[in-house]
Design a protein around this motif. Structure first.
Motif, PDB file in Angstrom:
ATOM      1  N   GLY A 164       0.815  -1.207   0.000  1.00  0.00           N
ATOM      2  CA  GLY A 164       0.000   0.000   0.000  1.00  0.00           C
ATOM      3  C   GLY A 164       0.846   1.252   0.000  1.00  0.00           C
ATOM      4  O   GLY A 164       2.055   1.218   0.240  1.00  0.00           O
ATOM      5  N   ASP A 165       0.188   2.373  -0.263  1.00  0.00           N
ATOM      6  CA  ASP A 165       0.813   3.684  -0.373  1.00  0.00           C
ATOM      7  C   ASP A 165       0.689   4.423   0.954  1.00  0.00           C
ATOM      8  O   ASP A 165      -0.426   4.618   1.462  1.00  0.00           O
ATOM      9  CB  ASP A 165       0.121   4.470  -1.492  1.00  0.00           C
ATOM     10  CG  ASP A 165       0.782   5.804  -1.779  1.00  0.00           C
ATOM     11  OD1 ASP A 165       1.632   6.253  -0.990  1.00  0.00           O
ATOM     12  OD2 ASP A 165       0.438   6.411  -2.815  1.00  0.00           O
ATOM     13  N   GLU A 196      -1.874  11.219   7.378  1.00  0.00           N
ATOM     14  CA  GLU A 196      -2.589   9.954   7.234  1.00  0.00           C
ATOM     15  C   GLU A 196      -2.382   9.061   8.461  1.00  0.00           C
ATOM     16  O   GLU A 196      -3.323   8.401   8.926  1.00  0.00           O
ATOM     17  CB  GLU A 196      -2.115   9.228   5.977  1.00  0.00           C
ATOM     18  CG  GLU A 196      -2.793   9.683   4.708  1.00  0.00           C
ATOM     19  CD  GLU A 196      -4.246   9.226   4.680  1.00  0.00           C
ATOM     20  OE1 GLU A 196      -4.524   8.105   4.228  1.00  0.00           O
ATOM     21  OE2 GLU A 196      -5.107   9.996   5.140  1.00  0.00           O
ATOM     22  N   LYS A 223      -1.681   7.364   1.094  1.00  0.00           N
ATOM     23  CA  LYS A 223      -3.118   7.105   0.950  1.00  0.00           C
ATOM     24  C   LYS A 223      -3.456   5.813   1.686  1.00  0.00           C
ATOM     25  O   LYS A 223      -3.751   4.783   1.084  1.00  0.00           O
ATOM     26  CB  LYS A 223      -3.496   6.982  -0.536  1.00  0.00           C
ATOM     27  CG  LYS A 223      -3.228   8.235  -1.352  1.00  0.00           C
ATOM     28  CD  LYS A 223      -3.525   7.995  -2.829  1.00  0.00           C
ATOM     29  CE  LYS A 223      -3.182   9.223  -3.660  1.00  0.00           C
ATOM     30  NZ  LYS A 223      -3.412   8.985  -5.115  1.00  0.00           N
ATOM     31  N   LEU A 224      -3.385   5.855   3.002  1.00  0.00           N
ATOM     32  CA  LEU A 224      -3.630   4.657   3.801  1.00  0.00           C
ATOM     33  C   LEU A 224      -5.065   4.183   3.600  1.00  0.00           C
ATOM     34  O   LEU A 224      -6.017   4.971   3.674  1.00  0.00           O
ATOM     35  CB  LEU A 224      -3.349   4.942   5.276  1.00  0.00           C
ATOM     36  CG  LEU A 224      -1.890   5.268   5.621  1.00  0.00           C
ATOM     37  CD1 LEU A 224      -1.754   5.604   7.097  1.00  0.00           C
ATOM     38  CD2 LEU A 224      -0.961   4.121   5.242  1.00  0.00           C
ATOM     39  N   ARG A 225      -5.209   2.901   3.380  1.00  0.00           N
ATOM     40  CA  ARG A 225      -6.522   2.347   3.025  1.00  0.00           C
ATOM     41  C   ARG A 225      -7.332   1.914   4.245  1.00  0.00           C
ATOM     42  O   ARG A 225      -8.299   1.166   4.114  1.00  0.00           O
ATOM     43  CB  ARG A 225      -6.329   1.165   2.090  1.00  0.00           C
ATOM     44  CG  ARG A 225      -5.571   0.013   2.703  1.00  0.00           C
ATOM     45  CD  ARG A 225      -5.255  -1.036   1.640  1.00  0.00           C
ATOM     46  NE  ARG A 225      -4.775  -2.273   2.216  1.00  0.00           N
ATOM     47  CZ  ARG A 225      -4.411  -3.324   1.499  1.00  0.00           C
ATOM     48  NH1 ARG A 225      -4.500  -3.278   0.184  1.00  0.00           N
ATOM     49  NH2 ARG A 225      -3.973  -4.422   2.085  1.00  0.00           N
ATOM     50  N   PHE A 226      -6.959   2.387   5.403  1.00  0.00           N
ATOM     51  CA  PHE A 226      -7.613   1.975   6.640  1.00  0.00           C
ATOM     52  C   PHE A 226      -8.583   3.054   7.116  1.00  0.00           C
ATOM     53  O   PHE A 226      -8.382   4.244   6.870  1.00  0.00           O
ATOM     54  CB  PHE A 226      -6.571   1.702   7.716  1.00  0.00           C
ATOM     55  CG  PHE A 226      -5.493   0.746   7.282  1.00  0.00           C
ATOM     56  CD1 PHE A 226      -5.759  -0.607   7.155  1.00  0.00           C
ATOM     57  CD2 PHE A 226      -4.218   1.203   6.964  1.00  0.00           C
ATOM     58  CE1 PHE A 226      -4.776  -1.489   6.738  1.00  0.00           C
ATOM     59  CE2 PHE A 226      -3.230   0.338   6.550  1.00  0.00           C
ATOM     60  CZ  PHE A 226      -3.512  -1.020   6.435  1.00  0.00           C
TER      61      PHE A 226
END
Length: 233
Positions: free
Chosen positions: A90-91, A123, A94-97
């Motif tokens: 992941g980036d 983030e 741009k945390l996907r959590f």
């Protein structure tokens, strides 16, 4: 910049993992000494690499997630994974959590590879629950602007994925801008073997000669270890 980071670390993943293994006990001791945890926390390690800090956190928390953009490093981390650790691609910008989803969030030796560290810290703050703990570890530049420029010239010559080594004052400004409260700070000076340090970045040929010509006279590096909290109000 993400692509340059992927390329650089994909080529040196095995060497990074070997160095991590040699430092594992020291890293685990340092993390355990700095953080006061109950064992019930959910933790996130941003820019986990081969999993050094995620694995140091694993015995201290209920579960830990390590996130990185480099598949080769994540493969090394998964070789060393514990039952309560998970490693995902992941980036960091741009945390996907979801918001407030972790009790502990850390990042180590990562911010100087990121073009916009302020976005990463924002983030990290977003996904940290109010009252949660953040650990930030990174190499520090001098507060003297000229010395900082010289250090960054060397680090970029050694490793083109380096964006900027920040000074202590720069990091503290980023912490303040995110409303984080600094609970503890330690400065650790590490001795370095220049040739091994260049090898770790796969720095060879003319690039190596240029990096050597820019290397600091003292074979040391200063790392800041910062323990912060997100206020509850």
């Amino acid at each position: 910049m993400v692509e340059s980071v992927r390329k650089r670390f994909s080529e040196t993943a095995d060497a990074i993992a070997d160095l991590q293994d040699r430092r594992a006990a020291e890293t685990a001791e340092h993390v355990a000494r700095l953080l006061t945890l109950t064992g019930e926390e959910r933790a996130l390690d941003v820019g986990t690499g081969a999993g050094a800090f995620a694995l140091a956190l694993a015995p201290l928390v209920r579960e830990v997630v390590g996130l990185d953009v480099v598949p080769e490093l994540l493969a090394e981390a998964r070789k060393r994974a514990t039952e309560n650790s998970e490693f995902v691609e992941g980036d960091a910008e741009k945390l996907r959590f979801p918001t407030d989803s972790f009790d502990v969030v850390c990042t180590a030796r990562t911010l100087h590879h990121i073009a916009r560290p302020e976005v990463v810290l924002s983030e990290m703050t977003r996904v940290l629950r109010p009252g949660g703990t953040m650990l930030v570890v990174d190499q520090l530049a001098s507060n003297d602007p000229l010395a900082a420029i010289e250090l960054n010239q060397f680090e970029k010559a050694r490793d083109p994925s380096t964006t900027r080594i920040l000074a202590d004052v720069d990091l503290r400004t980023l912490f303040d801008s995110n409303g984080l409260v600094l609970r503890r700070a330690e400065m650790v000076v590490e001795e370095r073997d220049l040739d091994r340090y260049l090898d770790l970045a796969a720095c060879h040929g003319l690039d190596r000669e240029r990096a050597k010509s820019l290397a600091p006279a003292r074979p040391t590096a200063t790392y800041g270890w910062y323990v912060l909290s997100r206020p509850t109000v």
